[in-house]
Design a protein around this motif. Structure first.
Motif, PDB file in Angstrom:
ATOM      1  N   ARG A   3       0.846  -1.209   0.000  1.00  0.00           N
ATOM      2  CA  ARG A   3       0.000   0.000   0.000  1.00  0.00           C
ATOM      3  C   ARG A   3       0.876   1.253   0.000  1.00  0.00           C
ATOM      4  O   ARG A   3       0.600   2.212  -0.711  1.00  0.00           O
ATOM      5  N   THR A   4       1.946   1.229   0.768  1.00  0.00           N
ATOM      6  CA  THR A   4       2.864   2.360   0.827  1.00  0.00           C
ATOM      7  C   THR A   4       3.544   2.579  -0.519  1.00  0.00           C
ATOM      8  O   THR A   4       3.622   3.706  -1.013  1.00  0.00           O
ATOM      9  N   LEU A   5       4.024   1.504  -1.132  1.00  0.00           N
ATOM     10  CA  LEU A   5       4.666   1.609  -2.441  1.00  0.00           C
ATOM     11  C   LEU A   5       3.684   2.118  -3.502  1.00  0.00           C
ATOM     12  O   LEU A   5       4.047   2.935  -4.355  1.00  0.00           O
ATOM     13  N   LEU A  10       1.778   6.451  -6.971  1.00  0.00           N
ATOM     14  CA  LEU A  10       0.719   7.354  -7.418  1.00  0.00           C
ATOM     15  C   LEU A  10       1.103   8.818  -7.220  1.00  0.00           C
ATOM     16  O   LEU A  10       0.837   9.663  -8.086  1.00  0.00           O
ATOM     17  N   ALA A  11       1.733   9.126  -6.095  1.00  0.00           N
ATOM     18  CA  ALA A  11       2.148  10.511  -5.840  1.00  0.00           C
ATOM     19  C   ALA A  11       3.196  10.958  -6.856  1.00  0.00           C
ATOM     20  O   ALA A  11       3.108  12.057  -7.419  1.00  0.00           O
ATOM     21  N   PHE A  17       3.520  13.210 -14.278  1.00  0.00           N
ATOM     22  CA  PHE A  17       2.725  13.016 -15.491  1.00  0.00           C
ATOM     23  C   PHE A  17       2.673  14.274 -16.361  1.00  0.00           C
ATOM     24  O   PHE A  17       2.876  14.181 -17.582  1.00  0.00           O
ATOM     25  N   PRO A  18       2.419  15.456 -15.797  1.00  0.00           N
ATOM     26  CA  PRO A  18       2.429  16.662 -16.635  1.00  0.00           C
ATOM     27  C   PRO A  18       3.789  16.902 -17.303  1.00  0.00           C
ATOM     28  O   PRO A  18       3.854  17.357 -18.445  1.00  0.00           O
ATOM     29  N   THR A 147      13.307   4.345 -12.874  1.00  0.00           N
ATOM     30  CA  THR A 147      13.012   3.606 -11.642  1.00  0.00           C
ATOM     31  C   THR A 147      11.652   2.919 -11.711  1.00  0.00           C
ATOM     32  O   THR A 147      11.527   1.761 -11.337  1.00  0.00           O
ATOM     33  N   ILE A 148      10.661   3.643 -12.177  1.00  0.00           N
ATOM     34  CA  ILE A 148       9.299   3.094 -12.233  1.00  0.00           C
ATOM     35  C   ILE A 148       9.230   2.018 -13.290  1.00  0.00           C
ATOM     36  O   ILE A 148       8.668   0.979 -13.154  1.00  0.00           O
TER      37      ILE A 148
END
Length: 148
Positions: A3-5, A10-11, A17-18, A147-148
């Motif tokens: 959940r933390t990851l 998401l943050a 994203f922009p 990284t993602i």
């Protein structure tokens, strides 16, 4: 832990994203030679002595002229470039580019102030012509993407 990851992911995605959209659109359109332009303002500049192709004195001269006109200097870097048989100072940034070049009269120069149009502003960011903060965001985005 999961959940933390997910929350961190998401943050980061919401923040970057922009930036990703800006890089994708500006890069794609730049490849098609769609990069917008500038609003130019040309000014004659009277000199006490002829210009020399030395970076520091040219920057000082341009800074003085811009300050006297109440215009902020460009956010990026400056360099002296060969222009035919002469030279010119080119100082670029996100919102503004400035060019200082000698003329046929050794005691006269031309100062060209080029303010970016809205789309060109994003293209300049894409080309890393922004402030150190903008460059740091770009580097962070690249690291985050890998990284993602």
């Amino acid at each position: 832990m999961r959940r933390t990851l997910t929350s961190i992911h998401l943050a980061l995605a919401a923040f970057f994203f922009p930036v990703a959209l800006m890089f994708a659109f500006t890069g794609g359109l730049y490849t098609l030679d769609i990069k917008s332009g500038y609003e130019e303002n040309r000014r004659p500049l009277a000199l006490v002595e002829p210009l020399k192709p030395e970076l520091a004195p040219l920057i000082t001269l341009v800074e003085q002229e811009l300050q006297a006109a109440g215009i902020a200097p460009p956010s990026g870097g400056a360099s002296v470039k060969k222009a035919g048989t002469s030279f010119e100072l080119e100082w670029t940034g996100v919102g503004r580019d400035v060019v200082l070049r000698p003329t046929g009269d050794p005691l006269q120069a031309e100062l060209v102030i080029k303010d970016t149009k809205p789309w060109r502003h994003f293209v300049q960011l894409h080309k890393a012509k922004g402030s150190d903060f903008a460059k740091a965001i770009s580097v962070a985005w690249a690291i985050g993407l890998v990284t993602i």
